[in-house]
Structure formats: structure tokens, C-alpha cells
Design a protein around this motif. Structure first.
Motif, mmCIF file in Angstrom:
data_model
loop_
_atom_site.group_PDB
_atom_site.id
_atom_site.type_symbol
_atom_site.label_atom_id
_atom_site.label_comp_id
_atom_site.label_asym_id
_atom_site.label_seq_id
_atom_site.Cartn_x
_atom_site.Cartn_y
_atom_site.Cartn_z
ATOM 1 N N TRP A 214 0.835 -1.197 0.000
ATOM 2 C CA TRP A 214 0.000 0.000 0.000
ATOM 3 C C TRP A 214 0.874 1.253 0.000
ATOM 4 O O TRP A 214 0.569 2.232 -0.697
ATOM 5 C CB TRP A 214 -0.918 0.011 1.231
ATOM 6 C CG TRP A 214 -2.174 -0.775 1.065
ATOM 7 C CD1 TRP A 214 -2.522 -1.921 1.719
ATOM 8 C CD2 TRP A 214 -3.278 -0.484 0.189
ATOM 9 N NE1 TRP A 214 -3.752 -2.360 1.308
ATOM 10 C CE2 TRP A 214 -4.245 -1.493 0.373
ATOM 11 C CE3 TRP A 214 -3.535 0.531 -0.723
ATOM 12 C CZ2 TRP A 214 -5.441 -1.520 -0.326
ATOM 13 C CZ3 TRP A 214 -4.732 0.509 -1.425
ATOM 14 C CH2 TRP A 214 -5.671 -0.505 -1.217
ATOM 15 N N TYR A 215 1.949 1.223 0.769
ATOM 16 C CA TYR A 215 2.854 2.371 0.802
ATOM 17 C C TYR A 215 3.443 2.622 -0.579
ATOM 18 O O TYR A 215 3.544 3.768 -1.029
ATOM 19 C CB TYR A 215 3.957 2.108 1.820
ATOM 20 C CG TYR A 215 4.932 3.246 1.986
ATOM 21 C CD1 TYR A 215 4.582 4.371 2.720
ATOM 22 C CD2 TYR A 215 6.197 3.200 1.415
ATOM 23 C CE1 TYR A 215 5.480 5.426 2.879
ATOM 24 C CE2 TYR A 215 7.087 4.242 1.562
ATOM 25 C CZ TYR A 215 6.729 5.346 2.302
ATOM 26 O OH TYR A 215 7.612 6.387 2.442
ATOM 27 N N PHE A 218 0.683 4.226 -2.695
ATOM 28 C CA PHE A 218 0.477 5.638 -2.366
ATOM 29 C C PHE A 218 1.552 6.514 -3.009
ATOM 30 O O PHE A 218 1.272 7.626 -3.461
ATOM 31 C CB PHE A 218 0.504 5.844 -0.848
ATOM 32 C CG PHE A 218 -0.623 5.178 -0.107
ATOM 33 C CD1 PHE A 218 -1.843 4.941 -0.720
ATOM 34 C CD2 PHE A 218 -0.470 4.785 1.213
ATOM 35 C CE1 PHE A 218 -2.885 4.329 -0.045
ATOM 36 C CE2 PHE A 218 -1.500 4.179 1.903
ATOM 37 C CZ PHE A 218 -2.705 3.942 1.279
ATOM 38 N N PHE A 224 -0.391 13.186 -4.088
ATOM 39 C CA PHE A 224 -0.721 12.674 -2.763
ATOM 40 C C PHE A 224 0.530 12.608 -1.895
ATOM 41 O O PHE A 224 0.524 12.993 -0.723
ATOM 42 C CB PHE A 224 -1.371 11.295 -2.893
ATOM 43 C CG PHE A 224 -1.881 10.724 -1.596
ATOM 44 C CD1 PHE A 224 -2.624 11.503 -0.720
ATOM 45 C CD2 PHE A 224 -1.623 9.406 -1.259
ATOM 46 C CE1 PHE A 224 -3.103 10.980 0.476
ATOM 47 C CE2 PHE A 224 -2.094 8.877 -0.069
ATOM 48 C CZ PHE A 224 -2.833 9.662 0.797
ATOM 49 N N LYS A 225 1.619 12.132 -2.468
ATOM 50 C CA LYS A 225 2.878 12.030 -1.735
ATOM 51 C C LYS A 225 3.379 13.409 -1.319
ATOM 52 O O LYS A 225 3.908 13.595 -0.221
ATOM 53 C CB LYS A 225 3.922 11.325 -2.592
ATOM 54 C CG LYS A 225 5.262 11.132 -1.906
ATOM 55 C CD LYS A 225 6.186 10.258 -2.730
ATOM 56 C CE LYS A 225 6.588 10.917 -4.028
ATOM 57 N NZ LYS A 225 7.632 10.142 -4.751
ATOM 58 N N LEU A 300 2.041 8.309 5.226
ATOM 59 C CA LEU A 300 1.646 7.307 4.226
ATOM 60 C C LEU A 300 1.809 5.894 4.747
ATOM 61 O O LEU A 300 0.963 5.031 4.487
ATOM 62 C CB LEU A 300 2.449 7.503 2.934
ATOM 63 C CG LEU A 300 2.223 8.822 2.195
ATOM 64 C CD1 LEU A 300 2.922 8.801 0.836
ATOM 65 C CD2 LEU A 300 0.738 9.119 2.013
ATOM 66 N N SER A 304 -1.221 3.026 5.525
ATOM 67 C CA SER A 304 -1.203 1.727 4.838
ATOM 68 C C SER A 304 -2.039 0.686 5.558
ATOM 69 O O SER A 304 -2.785 -0.070 4.932
ATOM 70 C CB SER A 304 0.237 1.230 4.669
ATOM 71 O OG SER A 304 0.810 0.908 5.931
#
Length: 390
Positions: A214-215, A218, A224-225, A300, A304
């Protein structure tokens, strides 16, 4: 600090994490442990303090604040970051995504369908379910990140994370004894304890890889980051870090004395201890870049397991029939919760405020792997130079 001293400090801390709850229990129970204290798996809930509206309200404020932080970071001092996203070359979804999708859907159908003729298979289905889900996410990362994912360029590290995940999760199962079983397994008695432990260990190999996948996903979304990359620069003074370290060890020692009051400690204290150790040893962790105002790695990796948690709680809940308060399922690893003060307003089996616990658990997954990799001298790109490529 020399590497040998760093290793010694980490090992000493892990030994203390293991011993302190046990030593505290010896004193709390005058050496006469309750007969069910170390029962594994716990199959019935233990009595807990009743719902407390004041405690629920206080934690709810924190819950809302965290949600606002993720949705509107500028309310918390984060600066707006304009990201000019260049067109990335995308790849088609890989074969293992489609295979994993078929396996995952098939497992859900069998699990939620509760077919009586395949009870033997349902007892062990979580291993396939968790790993197929993990590889599905990896396939999406591969497609979005121009054929770069954990499976394609870091498969050896993925295997290492899987092995680290076993010990990382077993620590939590051990801590759970001393808080009167925050979670339990109603159908755990279907298997002999040794067989259940073996099955649980195999299933837990996917627990940390899910967080890393998930990390990774992302981080494929540039805007988003960057959303959390210009925040408040925070540097904790050494005296405060040492105070938190001592308090965390003290809390782990004390959980048997106050299991209801300190039930949250299993989610926070191990993380605080490992994070401070890494910080003092100048080893990168998701907390490191906060000093420069970049909160993205921390927020982030925390997110996760919140996302993962909603997913796994969903498929766990619907694998059972709930009849007059009874849980009826062939899923051996079905889990439920028994927590004090806030056991209300459930989303699936989890009390709604319980999802806050997944935030530190996601960070713990990252910190644990960094610690594990350092101890065994395993090369990892989850470092100051390459954390955003995990």
C-alpha cells in the motif's frame, strides 16, 4: 556509535520488550498466574470495563483530528505544494495481478459462501486470501510505476519482509496475553494449539508485506505524496526522547497491573521504543524526515494499515454468520475484539475507534522491518535514500 554497539542496544531492547510484561505479571499475580493467562489461541472474550462515554468522546476528538489532518493538512500548518506531474509510462497489469485477482475472488466466494463440503479448505484459506490480496496491490503498483514493484525489482526484500512479519506479529500475540486479550479467535479451538500457531505464523507472513505494498501504491500518486511534504519541522530534544523511552518500557512492565487502562500500550510502546532507538543510532525511519518538515513517509506508512484494516475486517466479518450474538464460521482464524471503554459503534468486528490502532501499526511494520534488516545486515532500499520507492 559502532555497529556492534547498535546491535547490542537493539537486542537488549527487544529482550526487555519480551521480559518486562512477563516480570510485571509475576509481581501483579504474586507468581500465581491465572490458568488462562497464556492460553493460545484465546477463544472467549474476557470481562472488560464497560463503555465510558467520556473516554469515547475524548478519543473521538483525536479520531476526527487525524481524519482532518489527512484530508485538510493545511489546517495543521502544511504548505500547499504544486506538483507538475510528468506523463509516466504506464504498463499493463501483469499476469500475477490477474491470477491473484482470480484466487482472491475465489477465496472470498468460498469463505463468504460458507460451503460445508470444504471445511478442511476453509480452515486454512486466509493464507491464500492475504497473499493474493498483497500481490494484487503489487500488480497495480507495477502498472502505475512503469514495471517497477516489490515483486519485479525487490522480490528478495519482499521475502525478507515476510519473514520479519512473522516475528513482528508474534510479539503482538504475546503482548495480547497481558491485556486480557484485546482480540480473540472464537473458532480457534477447531485446531490443536500447535497447529493453530503454525497456521497463524504462515498467515502472518503477509501482514507486513501488505503495508509495504500500500505504501508503494500511495507513492505512485505524486500529488498525494507531496501533500504532506511541507509541514512543521519537528525535532524532539534528547531528554524528551529518553523520557518517552523509559516511560514506554515502564508501561510495558505495568500492563498486567492495569490491563484495561493500558490496553492501548501494545500498539504504541513497541513502536516508540524502536523508533527512538533508530533515531539515536542515526538509522533512517519514517520519523526521520519530520525534522525537515516532510511528513509524507510517516503519514503514508501509517495510512497503509488503516486501508488494509478496513479490507481485512470486512472479509473477516462476512466469513461468519452472526446469530443472536453467536459467531458461526468455519474460518479458523476468524477474530473478534474485546476492548474496554470504547467497545461500541462497530464497523465489522472492530469498534470504530479501534481503527486508530492501525495507524501506529502501519508505522510499526516499517520500523520493525528496518530494525530486522539492520540486525541481520539485509540490504534494504527502505532507507533515507530510497524510502519513497518502497
Amino acid at each position: 556509535m559502532e555497529t556492534s554497539k547498535k546491535v547490542l542496544w537493539i537486542i537488549t531492547s527487544l529482550v526487555l520488550l519480551f521480559l518486562l510484561p512477563y516480570l510485571g505479571a509475576i509481581i501483579a499475580f504474586n507468581g500465581d498466574f491465572p490458568p488462562n493467562l497464556f492460553t493460545y489461541p484465546a477463544i472467549v472474550p474476557q470481562a472488560k470495563s464497560h463503555f465510558n462515554g467520556y473516554i469515547f468522546a475524548i478519543i473521538s476528538v483525536f479520531f476526527v483530528a487525524i481524519a482532518l489532518l489527512y484530508m485538510y493538512p493545511r489546517l495543521f500548518g502544511f504548505k500547499r505544494v504544486v506538483v507538475y506531474v510528468s506523463a509516466k509510462k504506464k504498463a499493463p497489469l501483469p499476469l500475477w495481478f490477474w491470477i491473484s485477482l482470480v484466487v482472491w475472488c475465489g477465496c472470498l466466494i468460498l469463505l463468504w459462501g460458507k460451503f460445508q463440503g470444504i471445511r478442511w479448505f476453509l480452515k486454512f484459506i486466509d493464507i491464500l486470501l492475504w497473499w493474493s490480496f498483497t500481490l494484487m496491490i503489487d500488480g497495480i503498483v507495477y502498472a502505475r510505476n512503469n514495471r517497477r514493484s516489490l515483486v519485479t525489482i525487490r522480490h528478495r526484500e519482499l521475502v525478507g519482509v515476510a519473514f520479519a512479519s512473522i516475528l513482528g506479529w508474534m510479539f503482538f500475540e504475546y503482548f495480547n496475553f497481558f491485556v486480557d486479550d484485546n482480540w480473540y479467535y472464537p473458532q480457534g479451538g477447531q485446531l490443536p494449539p500447535a497447529e493453530f500457531l503454525s497456521y497463524s505464523m504462515l498467515a502472518s507472513t503477509a501482514v507486513f508485506p501488505i503495508a509495504f505494498e500500500w505504501y508503494s501504491l500511495f507513492n505512485t500518486f505524486e500529488s498525494f505524496k507531496a501533500k504532506y511534504s511541507k509541514g512543521i519541522k519537528l525535532v524532539l530534544p534528547k531528554w524528551l526522547k529518553m523520557t518517552l523511552l523509559v516511560l514506554s518500557f515502564g508501561v510495558m512492565f505495568s500492563i498486567s497491573f492495569f490491563p484495561d487502562t493500558l490496553f492501548f500500550a501494545v500498539w504504541l510502546s513497541p513502536l516508540i521504543i524502536l523508533a527512538i532507538l533508530l533515531s539515536e543510532m542515526k538509522i533512517w525511519s519514517p520519523f526521520t524526515s519530520i525534522k525537515d518538515g516532510n511528513w509524507s513517509p510517516l503519514l503514508l506508512i501509517a495510512l497503509s494499515w488503516v486501508v488494509s484494516g478496513v479490507c481485512v475486517e470486512c472479509w473477516n466479518y462476512f466469513s461468519a454468520d452472526h446469530v443472536n450474538g453467536q459467531i458461526i464460521t468455519e474460518n479458523t482464524l476468524y477474530w473478534a475484539y474485546s476492548v474496554p471503554y470504547v467497545d461500541a459503534y462497530h464497523l465489522f468486528e472492530m469498534p470504530i475507534l479501534g481503527y486508530l490502532g492501525y495507524l501506529p501499526y502501519g508505522i510499526y511494520a516499517g520500523v520493525w522491518w528496518i530494525t530486522f534488516a539492520f540486525l541481520l545486515n539485509i540490504p534494504t532500499q527502505f532507507s533515507e535514500a530510497g524510502h519513497d520507492n518502497v
